[in-house]
Every structure is written in C-alpha cells, then in structure tokens.
Scaffold this motif. Structure first.
Motif, PDB file in Angstrom:
ATOM      1  N   GLY A 170       9.684 -48.565 -37.397  1.00 59.88           N
ATOM      2  CA  GLY A 170      10.440 -48.310 -36.186  1.00 59.88           C
ATOM      3  C   GLY A 170       9.570 -47.851 -35.034  1.00 59.88           C
ATOM      4  N   PHE A 171      10.216 -47.534 -33.918  1.00 58.66           N
ATOM      5  CA  PHE A 171       9.483 -47.175 -32.699  1.00 58.66           C
ATOM      6  C   PHE A 171       8.642 -45.915 -32.900  1.00 58.66           C
ATOM      7  CE2 PHE A 171       9.303 -44.932 -28.572  1.00 58.66           C
ATOM      8  CZ  PHE A 171       8.622 -45.887 -27.835  1.00 58.66           C
ATOM      9  N   ALA A 172       9.160 -44.958 -33.642  1.00 62.00           N
ATOM     10  CA  ALA A 172       8.418 -43.714 -33.893  1.00 62.00           C
ATOM     11  C   ALA A 172       8.251 -43.543 -35.404  1.00 62.00           C
ATOM     12  CB  ALA A 172       9.136 -42.522 -33.286  1.00 62.00           C
ATOM     13  N   PRO A 173       7.354 -44.296 -36.022  1.00 59.07           N
ATOM     14  CA  PRO A 173       7.242 -44.286 -37.486  1.00 59.07           C
ATOM     15  C   PRO A 173       6.872 -42.927 -38.071  1.00 59.07           C
ATOM     16  CG  PRO A 173       5.379 -45.413 -36.488  1.00 59.07           C
ATOM     17  CD  PRO A 173       6.363 -45.188 -35.398  1.00 59.07           C
ATOM     18  N   LEU A 174       6.180 -42.097 -37.296  1.00 62.77           N
ATOM     19  CA  LEU A 174       5.768 -40.788 -37.796  1.00 62.77           C
ATOM     20  C   LEU A 174       6.550 -39.656 -37.123  1.00 62.77           C
ATOM     21  CD1 LEU A 174       1.920 -41.427 -37.933  1.00 62.77           C
ATOM     22  CD2 LEU A 174       3.566 -41.525 -39.802  1.00 62.77           C
ATOM     23  N   GLY A 175       7.610 -39.993 -36.413  1.00 65.49           N
ATOM     24  CA  GLY A 175       8.495 -39.001 -35.829  1.00 65.49           C
ATOM     25  C   GLY A 175       7.849 -38.180 -34.731  1.00 65.49           C
ATOM     26  N   GLY A 219      -0.069 -50.453 -41.968  1.00 62.51           N
ATOM     27  CA  GLY A 219       0.584 -49.365 -41.242  1.00 62.51           C
ATOM     28  C   GLY A 219      -0.220 -48.898 -40.048  1.00 62.51           C
ATOM     29  N   TRP A 220       0.435 -48.116 -39.209  1.00 67.15           N
ATOM     30  CA  TRP A 220      -0.200 -47.671 -37.967  1.00 67.15           C
ATOM     31  C   TRP A 220      -1.359 -46.722 -38.224  1.00 67.15           C
ATOM     32  CZ3 TRP A 220       0.760 -49.994 -33.508  1.00 67.15           C
ATOM     33  CH2 TRP A 220       1.956 -50.711 -33.356  1.00 67.15           C
ATOM     34  N   ALA A 232      -2.224 -44.884 -30.946  1.00 72.64           N
ATOM     35  CA  ALA A 232      -1.365 -45.697 -31.818  1.00 72.64           C
ATOM     36  C   ALA A 232      -1.495 -45.286 -33.277  1.00 72.64           C
ATOM     37  CB  ALA A 232      -1.720 -47.173 -31.655  1.00 72.64           C
ATOM     38  N   GLN A 233      -2.670 -44.884 -33.715  1.00 75.80           N
ATOM     39  CA  GLN A 233      -2.849 -44.433 -35.093  1.00 75.80           C
ATOM     40  C   GLN A 233      -1.998 -43.201 -35.399  1.00 75.80           C
ATOM     41  OE1 GLN A 233      -7.094 -43.923 -35.079  1.00 75.80           O
ATOM     42  NE2 GLN A 233      -7.475 -45.854 -36.144  1.00 75.80           N
ATOM     43  N   HIS A 234      -1.764 -42.374 -34.405  1.00 74.32           N
ATOM     44  CA  HIS A 234      -0.981 -41.158 -34.607  1.00 74.32           C
ATOM     45  C   HIS A 234       0.519 -41.382 -34.461  1.00 74.32           C
ATOM     46  CE1 HIS A 234      -4.878 -39.115 -34.111  1.00 74.32           C
ATOM     47  NE2 HIS A 234      -4.310 -38.090 -34.710  1.00 74.32           N
ATOM     48  N   ALA A 235       0.913 -42.208 -33.499  1.00 72.22           N
ATOM     49  CA  ALA A 235       2.337 -42.288 -33.155  1.00 72.22           C
ATOM     50  C   ALA A 235       2.909 -43.685 -33.160  1.00 72.22           C
ATOM     51  CB  ALA A 235       2.571 -41.643 -31.789  1.00 72.22           C
ATOM     52  N   GLY A 236       2.093 -44.720 -33.411  1.00 73.42           N
ATOM     53  CA  GLY A 236       2.621 -46.080 -33.347  1.00 73.42           C
ATOM     54  C   GLY A 236       3.103 -46.407 -31.939  1.00 73.42           C
TER      55      GLY A 236
END
Length: 560
Positions: A198-203, A274-275, A42-46
């Motif tokens: 959003g669902f993919a905050p870090l793309g 933040g994530w 989750a820390q990497h990709a939410g």
C-alpha cells in the motif's frame, strides 16, 4: 547603495539581492545528497516518502520563520552565532557559536570529498585504492587546492560569491528538473504507489523514519546560510524572510518532484523484495541506474555533471558562510578580535584564512564517516537558538518595529524548538556523544579564554537552561531507539523529548537577558552595523540606546 562608504567605516557592504540570497540558501539545501535522497526516503517509507518530504519541509519552514523574524530585525553577519548573545548572553552564544563553527568547518571538506568520490572512477589516483574511501596524499592536495580556490572566490567579495553561486545554482536546479520531466515521460507506473503493502507500507513509523534517518530533515538544513549572510543583504527586512521562505519552497518542489518521478519509474523487479530492500548497483546512485535502464544514456552524463556541480556549489557557499560564523564569534569575544577584521573589499579575510587552515587539517585528522557525524551533530545544536531567541526578543524589545512579525510566535517557536530537538536526537547516539566531546573541547577553550580575561562578566544564569536540556537529550539518546540501547521504545522516546523541549522552551524564555544586559551587547558598534547607509554617521558620543534595523536611537529609547 554606497558600498565604498560602508567599507570605509569598517562594515560589510550590503550587496546581496533577493535572487542572490535565495540561491545561497538553495545551494546549501541542494548539496551532494540529492542523487541518493529519493532512494533513502523510499527505503524507509515507500510511496509515503512524499508525505515525509511535506512534513520535513513544513518543519524546516517553521524553524526558518523564527530565524527570519530575528534576521530581518537584526541583520548581522553570522546570525546563528551572534543572535544568542542578544537574547541569552555570552555563555550561550559561546556554546552555540562554537558548535556552529565546528559543524560549518566540516561542511566544505565533506562536499569536496564527495565531489572527488564522484570523480574517482576517472581519477583513481585520488584515493588509496580503487573504489576506496580514503584520500591518498595527491587527493588530499587536490582537496586542499579546492578549498583554497573557494577561499579566493569568497575573498573577492560577497558580490562575486553571489554571482558565481547563482550561476551554479541555476544548473543545480535545472538538472534535477530535467530528470523529473524525463523520468515521468519515459515511464510512470501508478501501480508503484500501492505496491509492496500500500501507499504507506511501513505506516507512520516509516514516514517518521524517512523524515529522520532517511535524510529528509537534514536535506533542508542548508537554509541556514542565508541567515549568516544577513549582514550583507540589501533591504534585509524584506529580502531575508522572502529568500528563506522561497528557498524552502523551491527545494521542497524539487525534492518531492524527484521522489514522485523516482517511485513512478521503478520496475516490478526493483520492488520484488519490498521497499526496505530497494537497492541499485551503480557508483553514481539510483537515478543514474534508472536513467540507464530507460535508455537515457546522455542523461547519465548530465547526472555525472550534476554530481560535481552540486557539492562544488555547496562547498563554495559553506566557506563563505563559515567565515561569517568565525567573524561573529570574534565579535562575541570568544575568538581573537583580529578575526573580526575586514579586508578592503569588506570581507572577513582573516576568518576565511583561519577556516581554510582548520578545514584543510580535517582531511588528515578525521575519516569521512566521522566527519559526516561531527558535521550533523554540531550544526543541528545551533539551530535551537532561533525559536528561543525569537520569543525572548519579543519580550525584550516588544515595541521595536519588525519587518516580519510572525503571528502566534510563541506557538510557532515552541513547535520549531521541539522539531530542532528531535533533529538532534534523530542524529543517533553515535552523533550525540560526539556532540558532547565537541562541547567539552569548546568548554575547555572557554575556560582558557577566561584565564586570559579574568575580569570578563559572564551570563551564567541565562545559560543554565542548557544543562538539563543537553543532559536530557543525551540520556534519552543513550536509552532510545536511534543508536541507543532501545530501552525506551520508539514513539515514547520522541514523546519524552517533546515534553522535555517544551519545558526547556519555557525555562529558556524566562532565562533571557535583562534589558540592561541587552544594552551592553547592542552598543554603538551594532548601531553602526545595523543603521542604513543613508543615515547620518554617529557623532563621537554614542547613542544611549542603539538603533535596531535602522530605527533611530531616540525612537527606541522612547519605546522603552
């Protein structure tokens, strides 16, 4: 099956059934890291960490399928170390076997130390200081005693190992299943899946980061234990592929379920920064922290139990699996032949004792962080042999019946080889250079071996593809974004490695053994190991060509 007969002819009895083999693989996948895996991903990709688990599971499934085709056809002990000998000869098998053995030898010590760290709050005397990370001498003694206990359980026979591990694995699966249900029932916030960008905050970069650095891909690597136990499996043509595939599916369901429940159970305060900044102050991890907030105090106690059972089972299986690797390396001629001997129970006892001595020394010689890095780099390199060997053996033995025949094998194997290459790279530069040191030590031992056996024929040409491949990975790693200098940008580095691995894949297949050399390795000893127990014992004159997975020798001869 008459297991006493199998022992009498010097081969391992086939006593592991479908459930036993599936749970051996599951126990390897579901080890000590499951309590922290949801947080790291989750820390990497939410919320998109759910996609990362799907990508990682699919990637490992492709890799497992290549091993499944080989192991179903050639169900030999220590398959990761043994199979390269059949496809690319003794030099390649030495490199891969040595790498696998070093990595496997560190797995059990890692699991044992993790288990002791979970127990440290109640037994501070295990470590040099309260909350410390270095085992005190009493802790080293306890760790050695645990390794000895795992060795004894394995020495009692593979049936005992499978029974004990199956019991532990039911608990290892049951506890996270309870966590999933209770978290979702207690608090599930759908808004969390779009919070913080959003669902993919870090793309896509975040998803790939979760797959690589977030531990997703490394969580699935434990399926390898089923391959190494292939020589002791009942009905291997069916059992091995089914167990490999089912184990990955089971672990994907559990890991993705934990990720879903974890994200849904977070509070708004947890996500306030933040994530990437998501964190919990709890010695036993984020799941225990959330359980405490939800008022599930008894679940915290259950998680404490799971925190001990998971590494216990992982270490138990790793000890057994590593014994088969040492046995296979001795079969290949790199270790002394005494380590390829079997006890009256059909167990490689000498290999077990060798590994016990080496693994016990590791607690004294290496710090924990270095141990983890060495484990990762050494094991993942050995994984490249599955895709290459599967494609090479399709060409070497095209007409030999295969219990499992993967459709479009070359395409599947190519993707799997690229994935294995990226897994090595994702380990980071600090891991890659340690891998180089590990291989350098192995090369030194190999040269000493050659001094004792100057007349041994070497399959050098068949192993040359490894040189540009390993040097290319090292160069990209040193200049890339995973612990390197950052000269090669993120994305470009993986594209370069994908091209390198694709070219290497083609070169490796062309560098396969000739059929004459293959016959040199698949000799009467392999015929003894692979034919079914119901087949008549061979006469004093060995067959001209060996049987493969129970196929009569004459049938194989005619197919060529």
């Amino acid at each position: 099956m008459d297991t006493s007969r199998e022992r009498s002819i010097g081969r391992m009895p086939r006593e592991i059934g479908f459930i036993g083999l599936t749970f051996i693989a599951v126990s390897g996948v579901f080890g000590s890291g499951w309590l922290f895996a949801p947080l790291l991903a989750a820390q990497h990709a939410g919320p998109a960490s759910l996609v990362a688990w799907a990508m990682g599971g699919l990637a490992m499934l492709l890799l497992a399928l290549t091993f499944a085709e080989i192991s179903a056809m050639l169900p030999v002990p220590g398959g990761i170390a043994r199979v390269p000998q059949f496809s690319h000869g003794n030099v390649t098998s030495m490199a891969m076997g040595w790498s696998a053995w070093v990595g496997y030898s560190t797995t059990a010590p890692i699991e044992v130390e993790v288990m002791l760290r979970y127990l440290a709050p109640r037994a501070e005397w295990l470590f040099t200081a309260a909350g410390g990370s270095t085992l005190a001498w009493p802790g080293v003694a306890v760790a050695g005693a645990l390794l000895a206990a795992f060795t004894v359980i394995n020495a009692l026979g593979v049936k005992v190992l499978a029974t004990v591990n199956s019991t532990l694995t039911w608990a290892k699966l049951g506890i996270p299943a309870v966590v999933i249900v209770l978290f979702i029932a207690s608090r599930f916030e759908p808004s969390n899946f779009t919070a913080g960008g959003g669902f993919a905050p870090l793309g896509l970069a975040g998803v790939l980061g979760a797959v690589s650095s977030g531990g997703v891909i490394f969580a699935f690597i434990g399926f390898r234990h089923a391959i190494d136990m292939a020589g002791e499996v009942k009905n291997p043509g069916v059992t091995i592929p089914a167990a490999l595939i089912l184990s990955i599916i089971i672990c994907f369901v559990i890991y993705s379920g934990l990720q879903l429940a974890f994200i849904g159970a977070l509070s708004a305060d947890d996500l306030g920064k933040g994530w990437a900044a998501l964190s919990f102050h709890n010695d036993l991890g984020p799941l225990s922290a959330i359980a405490s907030v939800l008022g599930l105090v008894w679940l915290v106690s259950l998680l404490n139990v799971g925190a001990v059972i998971a590494p216990f089972g992982g270490a138990l299986v790793a000890v057994g699996s590593n014994a088969r690797i040492a046995y296979a390396i001795a079969e290949n001629g790199f270790f002394p032949k005494r380590f390829a001997s079997l006890s009256k129970l059909g167990v490689p006892l000498a290999a077990l004792l060798l590994n016990l001595c080496f693994s016990s020394l590791i607690f004294v010689l290496l710090p924990f962080d270095g141990l983890v890095q060495l484990n990762s780099c050494a094991i993942v390199l050995s994984f490249i042999v599955g895709p290459v060997a599967a494609a090479a053996l399709r060409r070497l033995l095209p007409d030999v019946p295969r219990p499992l025949r993967i459709p479009l094998l070359d395409a599947v194997a190519l993707v799997a080889f690229v994935v294995a290459t990226l897994v090595i790279y994702w380990g980071g530069w600090s891991t890659i250079w340690r891998l180089g040191v590990c291989l350098g030590v192995g090369l030194t031992l190999f040269l000493l071996h050659l001094r004792r056996h100057p007349d041994e024929t070497l399959d050098v040409n068949e192993a040359l593809w490894l040189v540009p491949y390993l040097l290319g990975i090292a160069a990209v790693s040193a200049l890339g974004t995973f612990g390197g200098l950052g000269v090669i940008p993120f994305g470009i580095d993986m594209a370069v490695l994908s091209v390198l691995s694709a070219a290497t894949f083609v070169l490796a297949i062309r560098s396969r053994l000739s059929r004459d050399k293959l016959n040199r390795y698949l000799d009467v000893e392999q015929f003894m190991a692979l034919r079914p127990a119901s087949a008549p014992a061979p006469s004093d004159t060995p067959p001209l060509k060996p049987a493969i997975a129970g196929q009569p020798a004459a049938s194989l001869n005619s197919s060529r």
